[in-house]
Design a protein around this motif. Structure first.
Motif, PDB file in Angstrom:
ATOM      1  N   THR A 325      58.210  71.381 -18.567  1.00 21.62           N
ATOM      2  CA  THR A 325      57.126  70.662 -19.238  1.00 21.62           C
ATOM      3  C   THR A 325      57.437  70.574 -20.728  1.00 21.62           C
ATOM      4  OG1 THR A 325      54.706  70.537 -19.465  1.00 21.62           O
ATOM      5  CG2 THR A 325      55.700  72.696 -19.733  1.00 21.62           C
ATOM      6  N   GLY A 326      56.527  69.975 -21.493  1.00 23.69           N
ATOM      7  CA  GLY A 326      56.723  69.841 -22.938  1.00 23.69           C
ATOM      8  C   GLY A 326      56.349  68.455 -23.400  1.00 23.69           C
ATOM      9  N   THR A 327      57.123  67.922 -24.346  1.00 24.50           N
ATOM     10  CA  THR A 327      56.921  66.552 -24.825  1.00 24.50           C
ATOM     11  C   THR A 327      58.250  65.816 -24.784  1.00 24.50           C
ATOM     12  OG1 THR A 327      57.278  67.191 -27.142  1.00 24.50           O
ATOM     13  CG2 THR A 327      54.999  67.178 -26.338  1.00 24.50           C
ATOM     14  N   VAL A 328      58.178  64.475 -24.819  1.00 28.68           N
ATOM     15  CA  VAL A 328      59.380  63.650 -24.749  1.00 28.68           C
ATOM     16  C   VAL A 328      59.144  62.382 -25.562  1.00 28.68           C
ATOM     17  CG1 VAL A 328      58.653  62.393 -22.661  1.00 28.68           C
ATOM     18  CG2 VAL A 328      61.093  62.630 -23.171  1.00 28.68           C
ATOM     19  N   THR A 329      60.187  61.874 -26.177  1.00 21.29           N
ATOM     20  CA  THR A 329      60.123  60.564 -26.807  1.00 21.29           C
ATOM     21  C   THR A 329      60.484  59.512 -25.771  1.00 21.29           C
ATOM     22  OG1 THR A 329      60.690  61.420 -28.997  1.00 21.29           O
ATOM     23  CG2 THR A 329      61.056  59.080 -28.616  1.00 21.29           C
ATOM     24  N   ALA A 330      59.564  58.606 -25.525  1.00 22.33           N
ATOM     25  CA  ALA A 330      59.764  57.547 -24.530  1.00 22.33           C
ATOM     26  C   ALA A 330      58.784  56.426 -24.820  1.00 22.33           C
ATOM     27  CB  ALA A 330      59.570  58.087 -23.114  1.00 22.33           C
ATOM     28  N   ARG A 340      55.436  59.822 -28.547  1.00 23.52           N
ATOM     29  CA  ARG A 340      55.665  61.235 -28.224  1.00 23.52           C
ATOM     30  C   ARG A 340      54.689  61.574 -27.097  1.00 23.52           C
ATOM     31  NH1 ARG A 340      55.139  65.335 -33.073  1.00 23.52           N
ATOM     32  NH2 ARG A 340      53.224  64.113 -33.206  1.00 23.52           N
ATOM     33  N   LYS A 341      55.221  61.701 -25.897  1.00 23.44           N
ATOM     34  CA  LYS A 341      54.389  61.834 -24.710  1.00 23.44           C
ATOM     35  C   LYS A 341      54.456  63.252 -24.147  1.00 23.44           C
ATOM     36  CE  LYS A 341      54.874  57.070 -22.952  1.00 23.44           C
ATOM     37  NZ  LYS A 341      53.667  56.859 -22.143  1.00 23.44           N
ATOM     38  N   ASN A 342      53.353  63.670 -23.550  1.00 20.89           N
ATOM     39  CA  ASN A 342      53.347  64.935 -22.822  1.00 20.89           C
ATOM     40  C   ASN A 342      54.068  64.775 -21.492  1.00 20.89           C
ATOM     41  OD1 ASN A 342      51.787  66.452 -24.686  1.00 20.89           O
ATOM     42  ND2 ASN A 342      49.920  65.475 -23.930  1.00 20.89           N
ATOM     43  N   VAL A 343      54.897  65.758 -21.160  1.00 20.67           N
ATOM     44  CA  VAL A 343      55.586  65.779 -19.872  1.00 20.67           C
ATOM     45  C   VAL A 343      54.791  66.656 -18.917  1.00 20.67           C
ATOM     46  CG1 VAL A 343      57.696  66.428 -18.653  1.00 20.67           C
ATOM     47  CG2 VAL A 343      57.832  65.453 -20.965  1.00 20.67           C
ATOM     48  N   ARG A 344      54.397  66.116 -17.810  1.00 23.59           N
ATOM     49  CA  ARG A 344      53.598  66.872 -16.858  1.00 23.59           C
ATOM     50  C   ARG A 344      54.381  68.086 -16.343  1.00 23.59           C
ATOM     51  NH1 ARG A 344      49.707  63.441 -12.991  1.00 23.59           N
ATOM     52  NH2 ARG A 344      48.853  62.007 -14.541  1.00 23.59           N
ATOM     53  N   PRO A 345      53.706  69.202 -16.107  1.00 24.31           N
ATOM     54  CA  PRO A 345      54.376  70.320 -15.444  1.00 24.31           C
ATOM     55  C   PRO A 345      54.985  69.841 -14.133  1.00 24.31           C
ATOM     56  CG  PRO A 345      52.256  71.017 -16.282  1.00 24.31           C
ATOM     57  CD  PRO A 345      52.304  69.519 -16.464  1.00 24.31           C
ATOM     58  N   ALA A 346      56.177  70.327 -13.828  1.00 25.94           N
ATOM     59  CA  ALA A 346      56.922  69.837 -12.672  1.00 25.94           C
ATOM     60  C   ALA A 346      56.187  70.127 -11.363  1.00 25.94           C
ATOM     61  CB  ALA A 346      58.312  70.461 -12.642  1.00 25.94           C
ATOM     62  N   ARG A 347      56.400  69.275 -10.408  1.00 28.89           N
ATOM     63  CA  ARG A 347      55.802  69.433  -9.085  1.00 28.89           C
ATOM     64  C   ARG A 347      56.269  70.730  -8.424  1.00 28.89           C
ATOM     65  NH1 ARG A 347      54.003  65.142  -5.991  1.00 28.89           N
ATOM     66  NH2 ARG A 347      55.011  66.162  -4.213  1.00 28.89           N
ATOM     67  N   GLY A 348      55.435  71.260  -7.554  1.00 21.75           N
ATOM     68  CA  GLY A 348      55.762  72.505  -6.874  1.00 21.75           C
ATOM     69  C   GLY A 348      56.903  72.411  -5.892  1.00 21.75           C
ATOM     70  N   TYR A 389      58.528  56.370 -19.707  1.00 24.51           N
ATOM     71  CA  TYR A 389      57.883  57.484 -19.009  1.00 24.51           C
ATOM     72  C   TYR A 389      56.452  57.109 -18.705  1.00 24.51           C
ATOM     73  CZ  TYR A 389      56.170  62.161 -17.837  1.00 24.51           C
ATOM     74  OH  TYR A 389      55.607  63.241 -17.190  1.00 24.51           O
ATOM     75  N   ARG A 390      56.111  57.137 -17.416  1.00 21.05           N
ATOM     76  CA  ARG A 390      54.762  56.795 -16.967  1.00 21.05           C
ATOM     77  C   ARG A 390      54.203  57.962 -16.159  1.00 21.05           C
ATOM     78  NH1 ARG A 390      57.090  51.011 -15.373  1.00 21.05           N
ATOM     79  NH2 ARG A 390      56.683  49.892 -17.320  1.00 21.05           N
ATOM     80  N   PRO A 391      53.546  58.891 -16.833  1.00 20.60           N
ATOM     81  CA  PRO A 391      53.026  60.068 -16.134  1.00 20.60           C
ATOM     82  C   PRO A 391      52.066  59.714 -15.006  1.00 20.60           C
ATOM     83  CG  PRO A 391      52.905  60.365 -18.518  1.00 20.60           C
ATOM     84  CD  PRO A 391      53.264  58.939 -18.280  1.00 20.60           C
ATOM     85  N   GLU A 424      63.372  56.584 -37.329  1.00 28.26           N
ATOM     86  CA  GLU A 424      62.213  55.775 -37.699  1.00 28.26           C
ATOM     87  C   GLU A 424      61.132  56.026 -36.660  1.00 28.26           C
ATOM     88  OE1 GLU A 424      65.945  54.189 -39.077  1.00 28.26           O
ATOM     89  OE2 GLU A 424      65.212  54.068 -37.029  1.00 28.26           O
ATOM     90  N   ARG A 425      59.976  56.451 -37.101  1.00 28.54           N
ATOM     91  CA  ARG A 425      58.936  56.861 -36.172  1.00 28.54           C
ATOM     92  C   ARG A 425      57.781  55.876 -36.189  1.00 28.54           C
ATOM     93  NH1 ARG A 425      58.776  63.152 -38.242  1.00 28.54           N
ATOM     94  NH2 ARG A 425      61.022  63.518 -38.073  1.00 28.54           N
ATOM     95  N   SER A 426      57.410  55.389 -35.025  1.00 31.60           N
ATOM     96  CA  SER A 426      56.256  54.504 -34.929  1.00 31.60           C
ATOM     97  C   SER A 426      54.978  55.308 -35.111  1.00 31.60           C
ATOM     98  CB  SER A 426      56.230  53.812 -33.560  1.00 31.60           C
ATOM     99  OG  SER A 426      55.934  54.761 -32.534  1.00 31.60           O
ATOM    100  N   ALA A 427      53.888  54.592 -35.381  1.00 30.00           N
ATOM    101  CA  ALA A 427      52.592  55.266 -35.525  1.00 30.00           C
ATOM    102  C   ALA A 427      52.222  56.001 -34.246  1.00 30.00           C
ATOM    103  CB  ALA A 427      51.514  54.245 -35.886  1.00 30.00           C
ATOM    104  N   ARG A 428      52.585  55.431 -33.108  1.00 32.58           N
ATOM    105  CA  ARG A 428      52.271  56.075 -31.836  1.00 32.58           C
ATOM    106  C   ARG A 428      53.023  57.407 -31.698  1.00 32.58           C
ATOM    107  NH1 ARG A 428      51.996  51.429 -27.106  1.00 32.58           N
ATOM    108  NH2 ARG A 428      50.393  50.128 -28.082  1.00 32.58           N
ATOM    109  N   TRP A 429      54.269  57.438 -32.202  1.00 32.73           N
ATOM    110  CA  TRP A 429      55.026  58.692 -32.103  1.00 32.73           C
ATOM    111  C   TRP A 429      54.411  59.751 -33.009  1.00 32.73           C
ATOM    112  CZ3 TRP A 429      57.561  62.556 -34.512  1.00 32.73           C
ATOM    113  CH2 TRP A 429      58.439  63.344 -33.745  1.00 32.73           C
TER     114      TRP A 429
END
Length: 442
Positions: A325-330, A340-348, A389-391, A424-429
């Motif tokens: 888990t964590g965050t990712v640039t996507a 800068r998106k949250n990465v979902r905890p991995a499936r069991g 990345y589409r959680p 270069e970072r977008s406002a969303r990032w």
């Protein structure tokens, strides 16, 4: 999973406690391999980029590797190559990355790559008379930048040939802004195929190889090789974009075959005046892990890892990465701003979840018959995050099945990771995503 199996796997791993030599055992395994493939489970994770760069530095400084080959465009990477070898006008490392303007820019214009490029220039400067390490792109998306490079080269060495090339490449001009539209236009008969034109241009420049390469010794050889590769990219990119509507042709296979062909041609070129060159490949796990050990094989898809394993066997050593888990640039869509998106905890039912239960940070050798690896599932889910990345559709969009022992020769796991920092970072990032509580088992 049984506690005994987890205990066995815990015995097989090598924890990463932050020491300088936590992974010495890895280098004992791969130092003699002429080709080392280093992956990433996303195109936007700081720990993957950082660790890949640190492994690469040791391979260059201690084991004589002299080519870093990336999942990036040939003209853009060649500008970096000229900088790190001290033959370009760019005064700073960040300027040399200026060619990477195609989406996704953060993939190569990020803080970790900038640090590595700076280190590589310093390394090469410290060895002015020894072999210098270069930086090269393997991909085929640079069709129009490659056309410009061919025309510029021919304009300098053979102006009449440049005029002929410009005439041939005019066929592709209408699609410069949207090359993906070329396949539909030709497929529906709205535009003639440019296939014969681009092949004729490649053939002509190849027929003049010996004459062009004699113009100024080794410098001319390198310049010719760069130009011919650009002509080859135009031909292969035309085929790639032209096949997008043809269900009988795998554009994935065309792309990965092109990258392997480029790698092999580059190694032969760099080895022509001395010992065989040892090369490092930076690409996504989905390219460097052996496709035959994943669900890609069910779709008759191959990749760099599978093709090199078939040709070189154990001389091609592959390293994969995973995270829990964590965050990712996507981005959320193609050509959309980076976030800068949250990465979902991995499936069991995933390898990532299993590794999460064992230790927070470790590497593990997989090219081994050790009994304590027997408990690894022969088939489990594995996550892949590309530039999108589409959680909300993660299971369908980002998971596939694999046999990880046969997919990689070694693996790094980082339990919690953070997004790589774009130059270069977008406002969303900058704003990022708020912490989110994810439902279990999604």
């Amino acid at each position: 999973m049984e506690s005994r199996v987890i205990a066995d796997l815990a015995h097989a791993i090598v924890p990463l406690a932050g020491g300088a030599h936590d992974d010495d055992g890895l280098f004992a395994m791969l130092a003699d391999a002429p080709i080392v493939l280093i992956g990433e489970a996303s195109h936007g994770t700081h720990e993957f980029y950082r660790t890949r760069a640190e492994i690469t530095k040791r391979l260059i400084a201690e084991h004589g590797f002299t080519a870093v080959c990336i999942e990036g465009d040939w003209p853009d990477a060649y500008r970096v190559n000229r900088y790190v070898r001290g033959t370009h006008d760019d005064g700073e490392a960040v300027e040399s990355l200026g060619g990477f303007t195609r989406f996704p820019t953060w993939m190569w214009r990020n803080a970790e790559v900038l640090d590595f490029i700076s280190w590589l220039r310093e390394h090469n400067d410290r060895a002015p008379h020894g072999p210098k390490c270069g930086f090269y792109g393997l991909d085929l998306y640079s069709m129009y930048a490659s056309i410009d490079a061919v025309l510029k080269y021919l304009g300098q060495v053979d102006p009449q040939a440049a005029l002929r090339a410009r005439k041939r490449y005019e066929c592709l001009e209408p699609f410069e802004q949207h090359p993906e539209a070329y396949g539909s236009a030709t497929g529906y008969g709205l535009h003639p195929s440019c296939r014969q034109d681009v092949l004729a241009q490649l053939k002509e420049i190849q027929l003049q190889a010996s004459r062009y390469a004699r113009l100024d010794g080794q410098v001319a050889e390198d310049q010719y090789f760069y130009a011919e590769q650009n002509a080859r990219i135009v031909a292969n990119a035309e085929r790639y974009y032209g096949a997008m509507l043809d269900d009988s042709v795998s554009t994935w296979n065309l792309r990965d075959s092109h990258m392997v062909e480029t790698l092999e041609r580059l190694i032969r070129h760099l080895s022509r005046h001395g010992s065989p060159v040892k090369a490092i490949v930076w690409a996504h796990n989905s390219h460097v892990g052996d496709a035959r050990a994943t669900s890609m094989s069910l779709r008759d898809e191959t990749n760099i890892g599978a093709l090199l394993k078939q040709r070189y066997g154990t001389d091609a050593f592959s390293i994969g990465f995973t995270t829990y888990t964590g965050t990712v640039t996507a981005a959320s869509d193609w050509h959309a701003p980076e976030e800068r998106k949250n990465v979902r905890p991995a499936r069991g039912d995933s390898y990532e979840y299993l590794f999460h239960t064992i230790a927070p940070h470790f590497w593990v050798p997989l090219r081994t018959n050790r009994p304590d690896l027997a408990g690894l599932p022969a088939r489990a889910r594995e996550r892949a995050i590309g530039v999108i990345y589409r959680p909300e559709t993660e299971l369908q969009s980002h998971y596939f099945t694999a046999n990880i022992i046969n997919q990689f020769d070694a693996l790094y796991h980082f339990d919690v990771t953070r997004a790589v920092e774009p130059l270069e970072r977008s406002a969303r990032w900058i704003e990022g995503e708020p912490p989110e509580a994810y439902p279990s088992g999604v």
